[in-house]
Design a protein around this motif. Structure first.
Motif, PDB file in Angstrom:
ATOM      1  N   SER A1463       0.000  18.769  45.616  1.00  0.00           N
ATOM      2  CA  SER A1463       0.717  19.987  45.292  1.00  0.00           C
ATOM      3  C   SER A1463       1.455  20.668  46.025  1.00  0.00           C
ATOM      4  N   GLY A1464       1.395  20.070  47.619  1.00  0.00           N
ATOM      5  CA  GLY A1464       2.203  20.781  48.534  1.00  0.00           C
ATOM      6  C   GLY A1464       1.554  21.580  49.365  1.00  0.00           C
ATOM      7  N   LEU A1465       0.275  21.702  49.177  1.00  0.00           N
ATOM      8  CA  LEU A1465      -0.635  22.595  49.952  1.00  0.00           C
ATOM      9  C   LEU A1465      -1.241  21.742  50.923  1.00  0.00           C
ATOM     10  N   LEU A1466      -2.150  22.341  51.816  1.00  0.00           N
ATOM     11  CA  LEU A1466      -2.801  21.435  52.805  1.00  0.00           C
ATOM     12  C   LEU A1466      -4.222  21.766  52.969  1.00  0.00           C
ATOM     13  N   ARG A1467      -4.709  20.686  53.072  1.00  0.00           N
ATOM     14  CA  ARG A1467      -6.221  20.986  53.170  1.00  0.00           C
ATOM     15  C   ARG A1467      -6.665  20.783  54.586  1.00  0.00           C
ATOM     16  N   VAL A1468      -7.563  21.828  54.996  1.00  0.00           N
ATOM     17  CA  VAL A1468      -7.838  21.840  56.412  1.00  0.00           C
ATOM     18  C   VAL A1468      -9.384  21.309  56.886  1.00  0.00           C
ATOM     19  N   HIS A1469      -9.507  20.646  57.709  1.00  0.00           N
ATOM     20  CA  HIS A1469     -11.144  20.066  58.074  1.00  0.00           C
ATOM     21  C   HIS A1469     -10.962  20.489  59.659  1.00  0.00           C
TER      22      HIS A1469
END
Length: 1553
Positions: A1463-1469
């Motif tokens: 989607s263009g968003l970013l997931r943080v871990h």
């Protein structure tokens, strides 16, 4: 009698559920149910009395030879005929009434002893024919055993034994147990069993199970007592048969059909779960290898499957056992379960039961259904590799909320139902014989779990937990801020594979009781009916709605379940939780069939329905607990669930007193899982803006079309209200991180669009004002409970009437804000966080730190509409917080408290630097300076109202602690030096002057040119130390650009907060007037004048003539004349002598001049020339005197003088130059380094990872954009700040090479630290972002460490002052000899801290790194699963900065993983070390962020991680303290021991040349 029931007597159940894989095979069910002719004895033809007499006599004689009461004797039976005749008698004896217990017992004993013929060593009493053909006789004996289990004559099942005492029933149960134990032992130990004997044994076990278990359950009858035992023996022996003599298909079909008759028994499902998990454990071993998480099995159960079982045997047995119950979902349908011959017969003859489905024993179906679904869910977890133990025997109220699974930590529900079988009948288990030993008093199905390692002991269930016990101790985290979820197995199967196995059951169970659930399922089937990808095994059969009988009969007998599943909701919740875990186990790039996604979304839509009473049901809780990753995985079309998830979150999060239907669900864990969902949704509205969210179905037409933007006000209200009522420490920190994300995202979006987000129409309910509450019971303000009902009208009222305070909260709230603007959220966040920080969070260190980090972020956030009043209020709240914390009683003062105060001082500094206009406000300035005074001295000069003002020189300085005093000093310096002036015109790279001794001397007129060393330049300066903390380097030569002959001094000031260069001139006129020249270089001769004035002879008088005419009186004569004193005063005589001598010299000079003129004959006129201006001044003395460092009072030894002594340094002592360089190498700000890596999908080696950034083609297009958002590029050779490595920091040096052609196109390698880095700084900290490459790795010098891990590398680095020194090392006792009028703050280093003792100052006896040795890595990953294989240990060698005092440890490294979603968003871990203060914000594990704020949030999180580690380090010293200690060390090493007169003499000498 019910005719409908009568018509169903002949209905054959096997036509519906008995098909499947065995449909073409014959069934042996009739043989099992009607018995075998061989089980009938010839004595049954005679009267009972005759047969009984024969049986008693014969059996008693046979039993006497068994050795029970005496030594065993050989059997007298020697022929087959004899043995056969006796067996006929024994067969009849087993069918005797239970009153003949002794005879029946002897019959059992005889057969049990004779069966030893199948063992390797038969017993002596076994007849010879039996030993010769043991299998033939064993089959007959096993068949005869059936008579022991069947009802006696005159006793009709399922009525209880009304004429037999309970003791007699127990005796029969004991005999049955002995038979079962004997057969079980035989199956384990015998190697002589042939196929026919195995089949006879299995048929016998099926028959007795069907006899005992088919009738409806009657409490405490033999069937109820033996239920668990006969089932366990059946399944255990069947498992052995699968390995030694695999059962034929007819036997498997018979097992399936008979199990359908026992589904009303709880023990059946328990044993089924037990066998399934045993086989699954063995299945996973060879399917996925030893690296796959193993299943923990009790030792006694692990031995049930022989180790030599083949893989095919395990796989075939596993699949067959899995399907032996048919469709487990039918367990929630009483009409299907009761559709057996026994239930129908009971309904025909019963007067109370009209329909079989109304039998009381079917009330246990909800529990049975729950256990079955739990078993399936356990198998799902096993395939996913979730290593978490779980219980099979859980109460009916035990919700399907598997909070111990993906969503949260384990909280096993407590059993509230009566155990089955009851505890008083568990003793029957003691008759069970396993190969190792008897059981240990627990049911074998009591605990079967999953773990990462095998164990031989059975764990006991833990008590429910309500969450973290202490707010100050966070749980151990592998990933920061995350819940304690157990990781999924990296090698787990694809979601489609698991759904092929269990999906149909789970989907059907998830939709029970839902309106139109089956229609939706059928519609989903039709949507993809033509898809070739869909496997045939998951096609939905419409007939399964009435699975075991015609539709007309089903409709007549089974009423529809209530919405939500009613009594079966716990099982439904378990199915929904299992489905959520399956779909949340999706790997990056994995595809899930659209039909599965559609059915999953429809199931969640039904499960997320909010009831009218706003109660959180079990299904809703289970979904929330198990779907934390729902919006993080790029699931196709998952956004359609946003409105439904938002509805569910509005039930859970804003309500402090949440109503939970299930008592086993932890509210804390439920809220944590809900917060994870919320954090993954916050970025969606601004990302997708006005896109429509499609409706799943038309079941809710009044909802209308909803856009993503319309969800933003609801999400913001949800976030604020959740934070307002949150009581858990970790949850509150997560919410604070989400709030920071929301504010910055909104502000960035408005800044990019250059327009405030528009309001939505006032008639829309979905876009309520951000200043209003999401619920009627929770206010948008964090108010006391008495004011929770304040709405918009009350706000306007208070605003109109004026500010009305409620404690520390003021309601002068600007109600005219734009509803959806960043400003509204900024104001609301500031109000709420500041108030809760003062009220309820002040005792919790971690939440306080998170709140202060949020306020720091808010201060730096650029919002166009921000006004001074809001910022002023925030600073006032911070000051109140500091005063409240400092004013707490002594027992409350601890390290945590002082850490919070230090963080508050730092936060206040950020606010003042970001908003310098606050100090123009008198009230703000007063508040700030009061808390600074409080921090430094421990008290305020202005006490309570009415108390006298205490002057500063009258106070005894007792700060709360050394750390608090240091933080207050730092804030004071920021106020005086940085507020309004940062960044300087030269940029924020350096707070110190770049001028040093070498550069200043090069600008002097006396410098001849050429190279100039530091040692040579130092010789031109005088060095003094004032206040024992500031080094003054005085240059008395004017600089070359100075044309005015004024007294000039150039001062290099090295203090705790940096190096500054001043040039000062002593001027008698202001600078704007001093430029006027009062004389010309050559004024020329004056013009001669012809007229000569008349010379008048005038007698000069001191007084007028009239004085002589005034008569004198005595008072006039009181002053003696000069002549009268000449003889008495020796000084006057000496003066008279000097006057005479001068007169003589003048007369002699005049005579000599006349003589010269007479000899030359003319008079030579001399020009009047002005004298040459003096350019040699002792400016050092003038500077020190004018600034008060020198005075006659101090020279005369006046101890009351406020002047601070000054100490001269001797720069000629060896080592002075090196120590001066070391002092300059100590930054006055904290410095941190963040290393950034890029990992492509599947990469595991350091070489591949480091090579990615060499080309823009091997990195994500957004990666370079992200890098530039972290900071601004700087050249390390022209950069005066921190560069990421000690060798190039805080100085401007010449580059070794200027070849940068290879950096024209790069993927980030330009910022590898060789020539360029990314840099960011504020007034108190600086951070460098380095992108390591193979080139930088090869070119960097890695320090060496000894075996203990301590630094043993370059000695030059150790001399640069990079290692902390305790006060005992750097501040010896000789320093205390300095006499001062009062205790200054700089002398507090020598005093113990009342709050901390001397732990921090004197406890550091070893060298520790002066700067934080915190390693922070940012890793951009394309595949989320690659974070498990990141080669951290190998890449740590590329992260050396020169500050390390020991080898970096993996467990001490913080890693921020970033995964770009489709989607263009970013997931943080987040991943990092375990610690009380490790959970830094604003980023939270699992958060989904937008690109526009990614760089800012990553930078803030990295800085906060390092700050928290510094706060948690007892030995850490702030930069200005380290610089002050270095100055004190230089004083001790290079001071000039001289008295005050000697110091003055030294100042009057000529300056060094």
């Amino acid at each position: 009698m019910n005719l409908g029931v009568f018509n169903r007597v002949n209905y054959n159940i096997k036509d519906t559920e008995g098909g499947g894989m065995y449909s073409e095979w014959a069934s042996l069910t009739s043989l099992v149910q009607h018995g075998n002719e061989e089980s009938q004895s010839v004595l049954a033809k005679f009267p009972m009395s005759a047969g009984k007499d024969v049986a008693v006599a014969v059996v008693k004689q046979l039993a006497s030879n068994l050795g029970l009461t005496q030594a065993a004797e050989p059997s007298p039976l020697t022929t087959d005929k004899e043995v056969m005749w006796c067996m006929e008698v024994i067969c009849f004896g087993m069918s005797l009434p239970l009153s003949e217990h002794d005879t029946i017992r002897d019959c059992v004993s005889v057969y049990c002893e004779w069966l030893s013929a199948l063992l390797p060593v038969p017993k002596v009493c076994v007849p010879k024919p039996v030993c010769e053909d043991p299998n033939l006789y064993a089959r007959k004996m096993i068949t005869h055993f059936h008579n022991l289990f069947i009802p006696r004559k005159g006793e009709v099942w399922p009525f209880p034994y009304l004429d037999i005492s309970a003791d007699t029933i127990n005796r029969q149960a004991v005999l049955c147990h002995r038979v079962l134990r004997t057969l079980q032992h035989l199956a384990h130990q015998s190697s002589r069993l042939d196929r026919h004997t195995w089949e006879a044994l299995l048929l016998f076990l099926l028959a007795i199970n069907d006899t005992l278990l088919s009738p409806p359950t009657i409490k405490d009858d033999v069937g109820d007592q033996l239920c668990e035992r006969v089932l366990s023996v059946l399944f255990e022996v069947w498992l052995l048969a699968c390995v030694r003599c695999f059962p034929s298909p007819p036997l498997w079909k018979t097992l399936r059909e008979t199990c359908m008759n026992w589904r009303h028994r709880v023990a059946l499902v328990e044993q089924w779960n037990r066998v399934n998990i045993l086989l699954t454990a063995r299945l996973l071993e060879f399917m996925y290898g030893p690296s796959f998480p193993e299943i923990k099995i009790p030792e006694e159960d692990a031995q049930l499957i022989p180790a030599n079982a083949s893989r095919d045997c395990i796989a075939q047995s596993w699949f067959r056992f899995l399907h032996c119950l048919g469709n487990p979902v039918n367990l929630c349908r009483p009409s299907v379960v009761s559709q057996t011959q026994k239930f129908l017969q009971f309904a025909i003859i019963s007067e109370t039961v009209v329909d079989p489905s109304q039998h009381p024993c079917l009330s246990a179906l909800p529990l049975i259904f729950l256990k079955a679904i739990k078993g399936i869910a356990g198998l799902v977890d096993a395939f996913l590799g979730i290593a978490q133990p779980f219980l099979w025997e859980e109460g009916s109220c035990g919700t399907g909320s598997r909070d111990k699974k993906e969503g949260a930590s384990s909280h096993p529900p407590s059993a509230t139902h009566s155990p089955t079988p009851p505890p008083q009948r568990r003793l029957a288990k003691s008759f069970s014989v396993a190969p190792s030993a008897v059981t240990k008093g627990m049911p074998k199905a009591s605990l079967i779990g999953l773990t990462s390692s095998r164990a031989s002991t059975v764990q006991t269930p833990s008590t429910p937990n309500s969450g973290p016990s202490s707010a100050s101790s966070l749980p151990s985290v592998l990933s920061l801020g995350s819940d304690t979820r157990n990781p999924l197995a990296p090698g787990r199967p694809k979601c489609n594979s698991i759904l092929h196995l269990f999906g149909e059951w789970l989907f059907e169970a998830a939709n029970i009781g839902c309106e139109g659930a089956f229609q939706n399922r059928s519609a989903a089937t039709r949507l993809d009916g033509n898809s070739s990808k869909r496997p045939s095994s998951v096609l939905v059969d419409n007939r399964k709605g009435s699975f075991s009988q015609p539709a007309s009969l089903a409709d007549e007998s089974e009423p529809p379940l209530p919405p939500g599943g009613g009594k079966y909701e716990a099982g439904r919740a378990e199915a929904l939780g299992a489905l959520c875990r399956i779909f949340c186990a999706k790997k990056t790039g994995e595809e899930i069939l659209p039909v599965y996604l559609a059915r999953f979304y429809l199931s969640l839509q039904q499960g997320l329905r909010v009831p009218e009473n706003r109660e959180c049901g079990e299904s809703l809780a289970s979904i929330l607990l198990n779907s934390s990753d729902l919006f993080r995985l790029d699931l196709d079309g998952v956004q359609v669930l946003l409105p439904y998830v938002t509805d569910a979150l509005e039930v859970v999060l804003p309500d402090k007193d949440l109503k939970l239907k299930s008592l086993s669900v932890s509210k804390t864990e439920l809220r944590r899982a809900s917060i994870h969902l919320l954090l993954s949704m916050l970025a969606l509205p601004l990302h997708f803006q006005n896109l429509l969210i499609k409706e799943l179905s038309n079941t809710n037409p009044e909802r209308g079309h909803v856009t993503f933007a319309q969800l933003k006000p609801r999400l913001m209200n949800l976030l604020i209200n959740a934070l307002q009522v949150e009581s858990d420490s970790q949850n509150a920190q997560m919410l604070l991180g989400g709030l920071m994300l929301s504010v910055q995202d909104s502000a960035s979006a408005e800044e990019v669009e250059q327009v405030t987000q528009p309001d939505v129409g006032p008639g829309s309910d979905t876009t309520s004002n951000l200043l209003s509450s999401a619920s009627d019971t929770v206010s948008s303000f964090s108010l006391p409970s008495d004011f929770r009902s304040l709405g918009e009208e009350s706000l306007e009222f208070h605003h109109a009437e004026g500010a009305v305070p409620f404690g520390n909260l003021y309601l002068d709230y600007p109600v005219g804000l734009v509803k959806n603007s960043a400003h509204a959220l900024f104001v609301r966040a500031t109000y709420l966080v500041c108030h809760r920080l003062i009220s309820s969070w002040k005792t919790d260190l971690n939440v306080s730190l998170a709140a202060l980090e949020l306020l720091v972020g808010l201060a730096r956030t650029h919002i166009r509409e921000t006004d001074a009043l809001e910022c002023k209020r925030a600073v006032k709240w911070l000051c109140d917080y500091i005063m409240h914390q400092c004013g707490r009683p002594p027992p409350a003062h601890s390290k945590d408290l002082h850490s919070a105060i230090v963080a508050a001082f730092q936060c206040a500094g950020v606010w003042l630097v970001a908003h310098p206009y606050l100090l123009q406000d008198k009230e703000s300035l007063t508040n700030v300076l009061e808390v600074v005074e409080l921090g430094i001295s421990g008290t305020k000069s202005q006490g309570k109202p009415g108390e006298p003002v205490k002057m500063k020189d009258e106070k005894e300085l007792k700060p709360a602690s050394m750390r608090v005093r240091d933080a207050a000093e730092a804030l004071l310096t920021i106020i005086l030096e940085q507020v309004g002036y940062f960044p300087s015109p030269c940029g924020p790279e350096s707070l110190s002057s770049l001028l040093d001794e070498v550069s200043l001397v090069k600008h002097c007129n006396s410098w001849p040119g050429g190279e100039l060393s530091q040692e040579a330049a130092i010789e031109h300066f005088r060095y003094f130390v004032i206040e024992n903390s500031t080094v003054l380097a005085l240059l008395e030569e004017p600089l070359g650009n100075d044309q005015d002959p004024q007294p000039t001094v150039t001062v290099l000031i090295r203090g705790p907060f940096g190096r500054h260069a001043w040039t000062m001139q002593l001027r008698h006129l202001p600078r704007h007037k001093s430029g006027t020249k009062y004389h010309t270089p050559n004024p020329g001769r004056p013009v001669p004048m012809a007229d000569v004035g008349v010379r008048h002879e005038v007698r000069q008088r001191y007084f007028p003539d009239s004085v002589d005419r005034i008569p004198q009186c005595k008072i006039d004569r009181s002053i003696p004349t000069l002549d009268s004193l000449s003889a008495e005063e020796p000084g006057l005589q000496q003066l008279q002598h000097l006057i005479e001598r001068q007169s003589t010299l003048e007369q002699s000079s005049a005579e000599q001049k006349q003589k010269q003129e007479a000899e030359q004959g003319f008079c030579q006129q001399q020009e009047c020339m002005p004298p040459t201006p003096c350019q040699e001044y002792q400016t050092a003395r003038l500077f020190l005197s004018h600034f008060g460092f020198l005075s006659l009072d101090s020279a005369n030894g006046n101890v009351e003088s406020p002047t601070t002594p000054i100490t001269a340094l001797n720069p000629s002592i060896p080592g002075f130059c090196q120590d001066l360089e070391a002092l300059d190498s100590m930054s006055s700000r904290t410095c941190d380094t963040v290393h950034v890596f890029y990992v492509r999908a599947g990469q595991k080696t350091p070489e591949e990872i480091l090579a990615n950034v060499l080309s823009p083609d091997t990195v994500h297009p957004h990666f370079l954009e992200f890098l530039l958002s972290l900071g601004w590029p700087v050249n390390v050779y022209r950069h005066p700040g921190w560069t990421g490595h000690l060798t190039t920091s805080w100085k401007i040096c010449q580059p070794q090479s200027t070849d940068e052609v290879h950096h024209s196109k790069h993927g980030g390698c330009l910022y590898d630290g060789q020539t360029n880095v990314l840099y960011w700084a504020d007034a108190s900290s600086e951070v460098a972002f380095v992108v390591p490459t193979r080139h930088s790795d090869a070119g960097s010098s890695v320090p060496s460490f000894d075996s203990s891990g301590s630094f043993s590398g370059d000695p030059a680095l150790s001399g640069h002052g990079w290692y902390e020194r305790s006060i005992s090392e750097s501040n010896p006792r000789s320093q205390r000899s300095l006499d001062k009028p009062r205790t200054l703050s700089l002398d507090l280093d020598k005093q113990p801290s009342p709050g901390e003792g001397s732990r921090r100052r004197t406890g550091a006896t070893r060298n520790l790194p002066t700067h934080s040795n915190t390693k922070v890595l940012v890793v951009w990953i394309e595949s989320f699963e690659d974070h498990l294989n990141f080669p951290l240990s190998e890449l740590l060698s590329t992260t050396y900065t020169g500050l390390e005092s020991s080898r970096p440890q993996e467990r001490e490294t913080f890693i921020i993983f970033l995964q770009s979603l489709a989607s263009g968003l970013l997931r943080v871990h987040l991943q990092g070390p375990v610690g009380r203060t490790s959970l830094a914000t604003p980023l939270v594990d699992g958060m989904v962020v937008s690109r526009r704020v990614l760089g800012s949030l990553v930078r803030q999180t990295a800085l906060n991680m390092c700050r928290r580690r510094r706060l948690d380090n007892d030995s850490y010293q702030p930069p200005h303290v380290r610089r002050r200690l270095k100055v004190q060390e230089m004083v001790q090493k290079y001071r000039c021991e001289m008295t005050q007169p000697e110091l003055l003499t030294y100042l009057f000498t000529s300056p060094p040349s």
